[in-house]
Each structure stands twice: as C-alpha cells, then as structure tokens.
Design an enzyme around this catalytic site. Structure first.
Site, mmCIF file in Angstrom:
data_model
loop_
_atom_site.group_PDB
_atom_site.id
_atom_site.type_symbol
_atom_site.label_atom_id
_atom_site.label_comp_id
_atom_site.label_asym_id
_atom_site.label_seq_id
_atom_site.Cartn_x
_atom_site.Cartn_y
_atom_site.Cartn_z
ATOM 1 N N SER A 119 29.684 42.709 35.679
ATOM 2 C CA SER A 119 30.814 43.436 36.255
ATOM 3 C C SER A 119 31.407 44.388 35.221
ATOM 4 O O SER A 119 31.432 44.068 34.034
ATOM 5 C CB SER A 119 31.866 42.399 36.670
ATOM 6 N N PRO A 120 31.888 45.563 35.644
ATOM 7 C CA PRO A 120 32.510 46.457 34.662
ATOM 8 C C PRO A 120 33.732 45.814 34.037
ATOM 9 O O PRO A 120 34.559 45.237 34.742
ATOM 10 C CB PRO A 120 32.895 47.683 35.510
ATOM 11 N N CYS A 157 36.708 46.664 31.016
ATOM 12 C CA CYS A 157 37.346 47.506 30.000
ATOM 13 C C CYS A 157 37.283 46.828 28.646
ATOM 14 O O CYS A 157 37.543 45.629 28.527
ATOM 15 C CB CYS A 157 38.830 47.694 30.328
ATOM 16 N N ALA A 180 35.437 50.797 33.321
ATOM 17 C CA ALA A 180 36.172 51.905 33.949
ATOM 18 C C ALA A 180 36.359 53.018 32.924
ATOM 19 O O ALA A 180 36.946 52.813 31.864
ATOM 20 C CB ALA A 180 37.527 51.413 34.442
ATOM 21 N N GLN A 215 31.198 52.841 35.476
ATOM 22 C CA GLN A 215 32.248 52.971 36.486
ATOM 23 C C GLN A 215 33.154 54.147 36.118
ATOM 24 O O GLN A 215 33.621 54.229 34.976
ATOM 25 C CB GLN A 215 33.067 51.679 36.543
ATOM 26 N N TYR A 226 44.514 51.442 41.045
ATOM 27 C CA TYR A 226 44.367 52.734 40.376
ATOM 28 C C TYR A 226 44.414 53.870 41.408
ATOM 29 O O TYR A 226 44.618 53.629 42.593
ATOM 30 C CB TYR A 226 43.098 52.728 39.509
ATOM 31 N N ARG A 285 33.872 50.502 44.119
ATOM 32 C CA ARG A 285 34.624 49.239 44.112
ATOM 33 C C ARG A 285 35.834 49.410 45.022
ATOM 34 O O ARG A 285 36.634 50.330 44.855
ATOM 35 C CB ARG A 285 35.049 48.836 42.698
ATOM 36 N N GLY A 344 31.890 38.559 35.673
ATOM 37 C CA GLY A 344 32.701 39.115 34.597
ATOM 38 C C GLY A 344 32.866 38.150 33.443
ATOM 39 O O GLY A 344 32.068 38.117 32.503
ATOM 40 N N ARG A 345 33.905 37.340 33.517
ATOM 41 C CA ARG A 345 34.268 36.502 32.363
ATOM 42 C C ARG A 345 33.178 35.529 31.967
ATOM 43 O O ARG A 345 33.003 35.241 30.776
ATOM 44 C CB ARG A 345 35.586 35.774 32.674
HETATM 45 C C1 LIG Z 1 38.182 41.994 30.099
HETATM 46 C C2 LIG Z 1 38.112 42.452 31.526
HETATM 47 C C3 LIG Z 1 38.098 43.809 31.801
HETATM 48 C C4 LIG Z 1 37.950 44.269 33.123
HETATM 49 N N1 LIG Z 1 37.818 45.605 33.361
HETATM 50 C C5 LIG Z 1 37.461 46.032 34.597
HETATM 51 C C6 LIG Z 1 37.046 47.361 34.819
HETATM 52 O O1 LIG Z 1 36.913 48.160 33.894
HETATM 53 N N2 LIG Z 1 36.762 47.726 36.102
HETATM 54 C C7 LIG Z 1 36.817 46.840 37.145
HETATM 55 O O2 LIG Z 1 36.566 47.218 38.282
HETATM 56 N N3 LIG Z 1 37.154 45.560 36.938
HETATM 57 C C8 LIG Z 1 37.450 45.129 35.703
HETATM 58 N N4 LIG Z 1 37.702 43.816 35.472
HETATM 59 C C9 LIG Z 1 37.560 42.866 36.600
HETATM 60 C C10 LIG Z 1 36.142 42.291 36.609
HETATM 61 O O3 LIG Z 1 35.167 43.288 36.789
HETATM 62 C C11 LIG Z 1 36.005 41.204 37.704
HETATM 63 O O4 LIG Z 1 36.211 41.809 38.959
HETATM 64 C C12 LIG Z 1 37.020 40.077 37.517
HETATM 65 O O5 LIG Z 1 37.057 39.644 36.165
HETATM 66 C C13 LIG Z 1 36.667 38.880 38.409
HETATM 67 O O6 LIG Z 1 35.362 38.414 38.122
HETATM 68 P P1 LIG Z 1 35.116 37.098 37.189
HETATM 69 O O7 LIG Z 1 35.865 35.960 37.824
HETATM 70 O O8 LIG Z 1 33.622 36.918 37.222
HETATM 71 O O9 LIG Z 1 35.638 37.396 35.825
HETATM 72 C C14 LIG Z 1 37.888 43.336 34.180
HETATM 73 C C15 LIG Z 1 37.958 41.977 33.898
HETATM 74 C C16 LIG Z 1 38.042 41.529 32.593
HETATM 75 C C17 LIG Z 1 38.046 40.044 32.331
#
Ligand SMILES: Cc1cc2nc3c(=O)[nH]c(=O)nc-3n(C[C@H](O)[C@H](O)[C@H](O)COP(=O)(O)O)c2cc1C
Length: 401
Positions: A22-23, A25, A57, A100, A184, A232, A326-327
């Site tokens: 997942s994207p 930041c 992003a 993204q 956003y 997204r 993501g995490r």
């Molecule tokens: C450190 C961090 C940065 C994130 N940055 C973005 C981002 O740049 N773009 C986005 O759409 N979501 C962003 N997210 C959300 C994740 O892409 C994801 O949707 C969210 O963490 C839930 O998934 P997970 O439970 O697998 O972590 C970010 C999440 C984390 C933890």
C-alpha cells in the site's frame, strides 16, 4: 476462483500475484526529491514477495504536498530522482512499480510525524504555504483556512495531475494511482461536508464528481495503454452528513467508463468529527466487495489485512481482486515470502538470499511454525564442508513448547 498467488492483469501490466504494498508516506524527501531513504524503503519492499509496490502519495504541485518532507513530481529534478529510483528498483524483483499522485488541498502545509508533529497545520514560522480547497473551510479551528479554488486553480491543478502522470511514465513507473480519498483535495470535492460550492463544481453528486473525474480523465489521456491507472476512493466519510458507499458506487461506475483499471476502497479521514467504528481485521473488505459486485470494477481491499490466510480468503472468495498491505509490510518486509510459505506457494527469491528460502533451510519450519512444504525450482548451492546448511542430515528441529 483465483487465489493470492495468481497473476492479476491491471490495464497494460500483469502483476505476478495479488499482494500490493500500500502507498505509505515517508516524509523523507528534500524539496520534493526522493532520497536514499526511498531507495532503501522501497528496495526492501520490492523484495517482499508482493506483486505490486506503490510508492507514497506524491504532490502534483508543491502546494499540494502534505508536508515539507513529501515527494513532489513537478520539476525535472524531481522526475530525474524518481527515474533513477525506478531504474535501481527494477532489477530487484518482478513486482510492478507504481506511484500514487495526489493533492492534499486544505490538508496540505502540515507538520509530519518526522517533524515530531501529529499532522497539524504548520505555523507561519515553519514555512506554511497557501492551501486550496473547494470551499474556504479549514479542517478545524486550529488549521489554516484554505483559499476557495477559482476556475484558474481548477485548470492549473487538473493540468498538474496530467503533467505529473506524464513525468511518472517517463520515470518508468508501470502504474499511476490517483489519490481521491483520505480527506485530500479530490475527496474534499466529492464530499458534501467539505464542498459547499454553488457552481458547476458543487451541489449535486454529479457536480461534486466533476473535478475528480476531470482529473482522472486528464490522467488517463496522459497514460499510455501499456501502463495501469488506479484510483484510491473513499467508501464513507463516517459522518452523518458526509458521503457514503451509495455515493461511491456511481463514482466508481464513472471511473470505469473513463477507463480506470482498478480502485482501492478506503475510508474516513475527511473531518475531525467523524464517528468511526473500532477497526477490526479486514474492516474495509465489505466496501470493496459491494463495489466489485455492483460495478464490475477490479477492486483492491485495504485495512488490517495482515494474516496470509485472511488475505488469501479475501481473494479466493471473490471479495476483492487484490489486497493492499500497509503496516504489516513495514513490520515485516518479507511478508509476501512468508505468506507464500504459509500457503504452500513458490515465489522467486533473489539469488543472494536463496539459502534462506524455505526449501533450502530446515530452520525455516521451526521459526515459521505454520509453513507448508514448498516445492521450488530455486535451489541454493551448498558449499561442501559447510556446517551451517546441511538439510539432508539435519534432524527435525524441536518444536517450541
Ligand atoms: C506510515 C503510513 C503512511 C501512509 N501513507 C499513505 C499514502 O501515502 N497514501 C495512501 O493512500 N494511504 C496511506 N496510508 C494508508 C495505508 O496505505 C493503508 O490504507 C492503511 O495503513 C491501512 O492498511 P493497513 O492496516 O494494512 O496498514 C499510510 C499508512 C501508513 C501506516
């Protein structure tokens, strides 16, 4: 039904499996330019076993970055740094590489976690900049008030999305994802909570969708057929006066008509007074499932999908076509390798790491108790006389009590 380790065609690309990083930041850019951190971060994730890695992003103009440390794709220097990054990432695995693109709107000019912030509005002495939004409504009374976008702003930002898409293509990305979620700019236009305009860009759902759809159309026009375009999308604002999944359905139908190849269903983050139910494993999968059923769009599910069996079930049961993680990927950048071992699949390892592949290393079973035996074409050479790698003679390792 497909499973997690079957290929997935997205537009002009084929991902080797249905796991997406997942994207996320990283707040580690300097003047919007990618740094060594991005190479190390994304390089590790290229070797995760995921079939697609989507970079964070990235602002389509400087005013649209979330924080001072966010990537921007507006100048030649920013493009060149990303082209170098993609060239270095490409040999690491067969994963697709995406980026993204977004604009933070009224949530730009924020202090990031790297500046010991919690995402709050930057004060002027820390280099705050003018923000833009559909309506001059701040996120809350501690946030700077954005400028209500003029027709010229709408044209400028639409062109910036198209131009950044062209730059991403030149930099070598396989896929571009438009960020229309998480409060956003594009999401601010979509939601009645943040868009109070009375002109053609606000009011009815059709009008609120107009700017996001114009942006996506411009991106589609800028993207050749051998790449992929995703969006997204926010499933719900989690607010009684906000947008709901019923609004997301026609939006995704319109995206499909524009030739978008997939959508990822996320939620929330628009307003501070949202009432969000406690998140549970896979809490947003139901959104993806309904959108998939009602629109026929290829969908990515995201949100607390962190167990391989759970991820495989989401795909196998046809609830989503891909899962974004993501995490759990930050926690364990070999997540996909371990998921493959757990589900009995063969994923390619780089030769440098082959000796740690499950079929080449008996200890793997001991430290990953649920792992299945994996038959692989990738065998590691065993130097004669080595004591650290003798799977033929090793006794089964003791199971942890
Ligand atoms: C450190 C961090 C940065 C994130 N940055 C973005 C981002 O740049 N773009 C986005 O759409 N979501 C962003 N997210 C959300 C994740 O892409 C994801 O949707 C969210 O963490 C839930 O998934 P997970 O439970 O697998 O972590 C970010 C999440 C984390 C933890």
């Amino acid at each position: 039904m497909a499973d997690l380790f079957t290929p997935l065609v997205l537009g002009g690309i084929t991902c080797p499996n249905r796991i997406q990083v997942s994207p996320m930041c990283q707040y580690s850019a300097v003047d919007g330019i990618a740094q060594d951190w991005h190479l190390i971060h994304l390089g590790g994730l290229m070797m995760s076993g995921a079939g697609l890695v989507v970079a964070e992003a990235t602002g389509v103009e400087a005013a649209g970055r979330i924080s001072h440390g966010c990537l921007v794709l507006e100048t030649d220097a920013q493009e060149q740094a990303l082209a170098d990054l993609v060239a270095r990432l490409r040999p690491l695995s067969d994963a697709g590489i995406g980026i993204q693109l977004g604009h933070a709107g009224r949530r730009a000019s924020a202090r990031s976690i790297r500046d010991r912030g919690k995402g709050e509005s930057l004060p002027p002495e820390e280099g705050a900049w003018q923000t833009y939004a559909p309506s001059a409504l701040p996120y809350n009374d501690q946030w700077a008030t954005p400028a209500e976008m003029t027709e010229d702003d709408i044209i400028r930002i639409t062109r910036a999305f198209a131009q950044a898409t062209r730059r991403a293509v030149r930099a070598g990305f396989d896929l571009v994802e438009c960020h229309a979620a998480h409060g956003y700019l594009l999401h601010q236009f979509l939601s009645p909570r943040t868009n109070r305009r009375n002109d053609a860009w606000g009011g009815t759902l059709e009008n609120r969708m107009r700017f996001p759809l114009a942006v996506v159309q411009a991106m589609r026009d800028a993207l050749p057929a051998d790449r992929a375009l995703g969006v997204r999308v926010n499933s719900t604002d989690w607010h009684p006066q906000g947008a709901t999944l019923d609004d997301a359905v026609p939006f995704v139908r319109a995206l499909k008509d524009l030739g978008v190849d997939y959508v990822t269903l996320s939620a929330g983050n628009l307003v501070p007074d949202a009432v969000i139910p406690k998140a549970t494993p896979g809490h947003q999968v139901g959104f993806a499932e309904r959108i998939r059923q009602e629109t026929g769009m290829t969908v990515v599910a995201v949100g607390m999908i962190s167990d391989p069996v759970q991820a495989d079930a989401v795909v196998r049961e046809g609830r989503a076509d891909m899962v974004a993680i993501g995490r759990a990927m930050l926690d364990n950048p070999r997540w996909g390798w371990h998921a493959a071992a757990r589900l009995g699949h063969d994923v390619p390892y780089p030769p440098q790491y082959l000796r740690a592949r499950p079929n080449n290393w008996t200890d793997f079973q001991r430290i990953h108790p649920g792992a299945q035996p994996v038959v692989s074409t990738q065998q590691a050479d065993r130097p004669s006389g080595s004591t650290w790698d003798r799977p033929e003679t090793d006794k089964p390792a003791a199971q942890p009590s």
